[in-house]
Motif scaffolding. Structure first.
Motif, PDB file in Angstrom:
ATOM      1  N   GLY A 197       0.827  -1.203   0.000  1.00  0.00           N
ATOM      2  CA  GLY A 197       0.000   0.000   0.000  1.00  0.00           C
ATOM      3  C   GLY A 197       0.859   1.250   0.000  1.00  0.00           C
ATOM      4  O   GLY A 197       2.052   1.225  -0.264  1.00  0.00           O
ATOM      5  N   THR A 198       0.217   2.362   0.315  1.00  0.00           N
ATOM      6  CA  THR A 198       0.878   3.664   0.348  1.00  0.00           C
ATOM      7  C   THR A 198       1.233   4.002   1.788  1.00  0.00           C
ATOM      8  O   THR A 198       0.385   3.933   2.680  1.00  0.00           O
ATOM      9  N   ASP A 199       2.479   4.366   2.029  1.00  0.00           N
ATOM     10  CA  ASP A 199       2.894   4.805   3.357  1.00  0.00           C
ATOM     11  C   ASP A 199       2.267   6.167   3.627  1.00  0.00           C
ATOM     12  O   ASP A 199       2.256   7.041   2.756  1.00  0.00           O
ATOM     13  N   CYS A 200       1.684   6.372   4.814  1.00  0.00           N
ATOM     14  CA  CYS A 200       1.062   7.656   5.140  1.00  0.00           C
ATOM     15  C   CYS A 200       1.119   7.941   6.629  1.00  0.00           C
ATOM     16  O   CYS A 200       1.284   7.037   7.435  1.00  0.00           O
ATOM     17  N   ASN A 201       0.942   9.207   6.940  1.00  0.00           N
ATOM     18  CA  ASN A 201       0.884   9.622   8.331  1.00  0.00           C
ATOM     19  C   ASN A 201      -0.554   9.455   8.817  1.00  0.00           C
ATOM     20  O   ASN A 201      -1.498   9.797   8.106  1.00  0.00           O
ATOM     21  N   LEU A 202      -0.694   8.942  10.036  1.00  0.00           N
ATOM     22  CA  LEU A 202      -2.020   8.671  10.584  1.00  0.00           C
ATOM     23  C   LEU A 202      -2.617   9.918  11.235  1.00  0.00           C
ATOM     24  O   LEU A 202      -1.907  10.721  11.839  1.00  0.00           O
ATOM     25  N   SER A 203      -3.933  10.048  11.120  1.00  0.00           N
ATOM     26  CA  SER A 203      -4.634  11.171  11.746  1.00  0.00           C
ATOM     27  C   SER A 203      -5.282  10.740  13.058  1.00  0.00           C
ATOM     28  O   SER A 203      -6.100  11.461  13.610  1.00  0.00           O
ATOM     29  N   PHE A 204      -4.927   9.565  13.554  1.00  0.00           N
ATOM     30  CA  PHE A 204      -5.441   9.063  14.819  1.00  0.00           C
ATOM     31  C   PHE A 204      -4.379   8.165  15.432  1.00  0.00           C
ATOM     32  O   PHE A 204      -3.397   7.827  14.798  1.00  0.00           O
ATOM     33  N   GLY A 205      -4.580   7.784  16.657  1.00  0.00           N
ATOM     34  CA  GLY A 205      -3.646   6.902  17.340  1.00  0.00           C
ATOM     35  C   GLY A 205      -4.012   6.813  18.805  1.00  0.00           C
ATOM     36  O   GLY A 205      -5.069   7.296  19.229  1.00  0.00           O
ATOM     37  N   ALA A 206      -3.144   6.229  19.604  1.00  0.00           N
ATOM     38  CA  ALA A 206      -3.424   6.033  21.026  1.00  0.00           C
ATOM     39  C   ALA A 206      -3.661   7.364  21.730  1.00  0.00           C
ATOM     40  O   ALA A 206      -4.487   7.465  22.636  1.00  0.00           O
TER      41      ALA A 206
END
Length: 182
Positions: free
Chosen positions: A63-72
């Motif tokens: 897939g495409t590497d991306c920065n997440l807009s959510f997390g712990a």
């Protein structure tokens, strides 16, 4: 006829004083005859290399590497934060780069568009052991079901029991097949 055929008994042995039946079926239009059949079992030890159990599926796609807009530190209802689990060393938090990673049979394949077909091979880490089995083999491949589970939910099931060529055609190791959900 001058034909050579290879036959496997799988993991079943032939005991002392047991028999094997040989059937030859000819085309209805054939007018020849067979004067002799030779069967050779070689001088093997009588042992068969056991076929490994099914333990994984690989992924042929990235897939495409991306920065997440959510997390712990910023959870979003309906999404699962990326933890350091499934044998992968690092969690990915908000604004962190979610990228392809692997550790042994554990795979992280980045982010895919919703309509992407993701393909993989069962037991990709299994090499052929000739003449016992071909690459990617797994034991009991003619019984039970294959279940694709994602985040604890069964997404797709393929029944293997008693169905020849249920999901695929061709010789083992070189055949093809797909099974899709809606």
């Amino acid at each position: 006829m001058n034909a050579t055929n290879y036959v496997t008994l799988g993991t079943v042995g032939i005991g002392n004083n047991e028999y094997i039946g040989l059937r030859i079926e000819a085309d209805a239009a054939w007018t020849g005859y067979i004067s002799q059949v030779t069967v050779s079992f070689g001088a093997g030890t009588g042992t068969i290399t056991a076929i490994p159990d099914l333990d994984d599926i690989d992924c042929n796609d990235d897939g495409t590497d991306c920065n997440l807009s959510f997390g712990a530190s910023k959870a979003i209802t309906g999404y699962t934060s990326v933890a350091a689990s499934a044998g992968l060393a690092s969690a990915v938090d908000v604004n962190g780069l979610y990228e392809t990673d692997s550790n042994s049979n554990n795979l992280r394949r980045s982010v895919f568009a919703l309509d992407t077909i993701i393909e993989g091979d069962l037991n990709e880490d299994v090499s052929a052991v000739s003449p016992d089995y071909v690459a990617n083999s797994f034991s009991d491949a003619n019984s039970g079901s294959l279940v694709l589970e994602v985040n604890g939910s069964d997404i797709h099931t393929v029944d293997l029991t008693g169905t020849y060529n249920n999901v695929g055609t061709g010789e083992p190791g070189s055949g093809t097949g797909t099974s899709f959900t809606s």
